[in-house]
Design an enzyme around this catalytic site. Sequence first.
Site, PDB file in Angstrom:
ATOM      1  N   LYS A 226      47.770  47.543  42.216  1.00  0.00           N
ATOM      2  CA  LYS A 226      48.116  48.040  41.561  1.00  0.00           C
ATOM      3  C   LYS A 226      49.524  47.164  41.373  1.00  0.00           C
ATOM      4  O   LYS A 226      49.586  46.715  40.878  1.00  0.00           O
ATOM      5  CB  LYS A 226      47.960  49.891  41.031  1.00  0.00           C
ATOM      6  CG  LYS A 226      45.792  50.243  41.401  1.00  0.00           C
ATOM      7  CD  LYS A 226      46.553  51.668  41.174  1.00  0.00           C
ATOM      8  CE  LYS A 226      44.978  51.602  41.303  1.00  0.00           C
ATOM      9  NZ  LYS A 226      44.755  53.287  40.605  1.00  0.00           N
ATOM     10  N   ARG A 265      42.777  55.151  48.760  1.00  0.00           N
ATOM     11  CA  ARG A 265      41.316  53.995  48.537  1.00  0.00           C
ATOM     12  C   ARG A 265      42.079  52.601  48.651  1.00  0.00           C
ATOM     13  O   ARG A 265      43.071  52.055  47.413  1.00  0.00           O
ATOM     14  CB  ARG A 265      40.884  54.460  47.469  1.00  0.00           C
ATOM     15  CG  ARG A 265      39.454  54.359  46.653  1.00  0.00           C
ATOM     16  CD  ARG A 265      39.538  54.009  45.398  1.00  0.00           C
ATOM     17  NE  ARG A 265      38.288  53.748  44.247  1.00  0.00           N
ATOM     18  CZ  ARG A 265      38.291  52.869  44.099  1.00  0.00           C
ATOM     19  NH1 ARG A 265      39.754  52.345  43.888  1.00  0.00           N
ATOM     20  NH2 ARG A 265      37.324  52.232  42.867  1.00  0.00           N
TER      21      ARG A 265
END
Length: 289
Positions: A226, A265
């Site tokens: 991210k 994840r």
Amino acid sequence: MEPFAGPAGLPTQLTGLGRALVMGVINVTPDSFSDGGRWLDPGIAVAHGIEMLRNGADLVDVGGESTRPGATRIEVAEELRRVLPVIRGLSNAGVPVSVDTMRAEVAAAAIDAGAIMINDVSGGLADPGMFACVASAQLPYVVMHWRGHSTQMADRAKYVDVVDEVCAELSERFEAAQSAGVEMQRMALDPGLGFAKEGDHNWSLLAGLDRLFELGRPLLIGASRKRFLGELLSVDGRAPAPEERDRATDAISALAAWRGVWCVRVHDVAGSAQAVRVASAWRAGGTRG
């Protein structure tokens, strides 16, 4: 430190492992921030999911709608067209599959195709029918903190105390799901790193895992590749590309697993699969003195 217990209803091979689970990500989309377009072909996506399992993933999360900042929504028929062949193919190959969707119609169809868990980044806010679908299916359900669709996220990343507010808003969704018939023990929570969060908000949430654990449900952490990792690793104003952030992702996987989160994840599973095993051994060493 909290145990690694997950939500009720998982297959037996995903329970009692004594470590955090690793969830591999397959974005069946043309425009996801990290790997958009790579897995659009169902055969290639299924092969990738099987390879993830070989590399240490415990389950694979299949999503057909991009949630990158600024992404616009697709039609439900297109989401179904993208995800169902992949879910069906992976399930037939023995891969435990979660469906990443905000739509009850897609969740129901994915369950029929073999999905064993629903991962809803909207926490039931995007589709009023989602809670009823989950309650009927009696499958594990991941409730993520969410403040609006991708086109609205940047404007809603405003907090006085991000940990307090995320905990309060997750509690509201958790309670609403229970009121709609979703069994408490089947739910896990996700603080939604990167979703209506600026960089410092994400680090505060990771540092505030103790307060998130106080909500009493298993935690899923999705930090993989991210933007806040890119910002951290920037050199001379240049952020590394998403696929160059996997080592940083692995570090978060190790630290989160050591703290006792239920699942991480990630896009690249091999490093995180090793990281969670190291964290588990480290924790076990402490209990043995």
